[in-house]
Design an enzyme around this catalytic site. Structure first.
Site, mmCIF file in Angstrom:
data_model
loop_
_atom_site.group_PDB
_atom_site.id
_atom_site.type_symbol
_atom_site.label_atom_id
_atom_site.label_comp_id
_atom_site.label_asym_id
_atom_site.label_seq_id
_atom_site.Cartn_x
_atom_site.Cartn_y
_atom_site.Cartn_z
ATOM 1 C CB SER A 176 -16.585 -84.617 6.581
ATOM 2 O OG SER A 176 -16.687 -85.814 5.853
ATOM 3 C CE1 TYR B 210 -18.227 -87.319 10.872
ATOM 4 C CE2 TYR B 210 -18.452 -87.399 8.496
ATOM 5 C CZ TYR B 210 -17.652 -87.288 9.615
ATOM 6 O OH TYR B 210 -16.305 -87.138 9.476
ATOM 7 C CE LYS C 134 -16.860 -83.821 10.691
ATOM 8 N NZ LYS C 134 -16.012 -83.233 11.747
#
Ligand code: NAD
Length: 302
Positions: A153, A166, A170
């Protein structure tokens, strides 16, 4: 289906394939002749709860004449990953490709997050990749063929406020890709990554009026290609969304050479322009390429 990208019965596991991008991957793969193992825990965006999302996508695939089986376990545990690969082997006898796409969000700043917010996110995205790939890997090595697609991401590669767990997970997947692409190459296993932007429940309300332009299908076309035999790329990061497909890469600059004598902190301060210059960067294909660059800069290359 006609076309050059095809699967001819190859078996592809897609994690988190009950909704959004994963569902689009699964439908597209099946439409191109893959036998698909549709994995999904079926929880909410934050990972809570469960439902029959995987079964619903399998029904959709079968209704279109494709071949698929559901696996409703979580990839966030070692046991869940092992059960998923076992399902592929029991049902279809092999595993040719894995698209690790499962994901959750727990957006909180570092100051406000709980221990569980950190572990839940790392477990699905990052540990989840290990949980599935470790049991799948020996099958790929034995058959001398494999394709792995990881879902990274821009939050990890470039940064988004409030997404530290997150983003770290990622970006960690890119570390995994860099190493596995070296370990797998001699066994015909290629490892690449997708950095998507798509209108899904995860991005609800974030894309505004542009949401219609960000059909997950744009991402699925690239994911399906990367999971196919026709893909001969290794360790590439494709950024995909809204019909645009580009590359994200890590570059290394030759930088500043202080000479054989160690520099002082003042020397470093004085050299910042040279250190930060992007001139003449390279895109290394492994850590060894940076060693070669260092040797060139300090004059010890052969
Ligand atoms: P989504 O919520 O529609 O899909 C994610 C799926 O993963 C869900 O079906 C969910 O049930 C499943 N899942 C969650 N935890 C699981 C677990 N432990 N085991 C198995 N399945 C699990 O979201 P999406 O936008 O389709 O996201 C797909 C992937 O793309 C995610 O990895 C996400 O981080 C990544 N991503 C999406 C965007 C975007 O713009 N949508 C941007 C960057 C990255």
């Amino acid at each position: 289906m006609s076309g050059r990208v095809g699967f001819d019965g190859r078996v592809v596991i897609v994690t988190g394939a009950g909704h959004g991008i994963g569902r689009a991957h699964a439908l597209t793969l099946a439409g191109h002749g893959a036998r698909v193992v549709v994995n999904d825990l079926g929880g909410a965006v934050d990972g809570s709860g469960s439902s029959g999302a995987a079964e619903r996508v399998v029904e959709e695939i079968r209704a279109r004449g494709g071949t698929a089986t559901a696996s409703a376990g979580s990839v966030a545990t070692v046991e869940g990953g092992a059960a998923l690969v076992r399902k592929a082997i029991d049902e279809f006898g092999r595993v040719d490709a894995v698209i690790h796409n499962a994901g959750i969000l727990r957006d909180r700043t570092l100051a406000k997050m709980s221990d569980e917010d950190v572990s839940a996110v790392l477990d699905v995205h990052l540990a989840g990749a290990f949980n599935v790939l470790r049991p799948a890997w020996p099958h790929m090595v034995e058959q001398g063929y494999g394709r792995i697609v990881l879902t990274t991401s821009s939050s990890g590669l470039l940064g988004t406020f409030g997404q530290s767990s997150y983003g770290a997970a990622k970006a960690g997947l890119i570390g995994l890709m860099n190493v596995l692409s070296l370990e797998g190459a001699r066994s015909g296993i290629l490892v690449n990554a997708l950095s998507p932007t798509a209108a899904t429940r995860m991005t609800e309300g974030l894309l505004g009026e542009l949401a219609d332009r960000f059909d997950p299908q744009h991402v699925a076309a690239v994911g399906t290609f990367l999971a196919s035999e026709q893909c001969e790329l290794n360790r590439q990061i494709f950024t995909v969304g809204g019909g645009r497909v580009g590359r994200i890469f890590l570059g290394v600059t030759p930088g500043w050479y202080s000479g054989e004598k160690p520099a002082s902190p003042d020397d470093v301060l004085d050299a910042l322009d040279d250190i930060c210059s992007l001139d003449d960067f390279i895109v290394p294909e492994s850590g060894a390429d940076e060693v070669a660059l260092i040797q060139k800069v300090i004059g010890t290359a052969d």
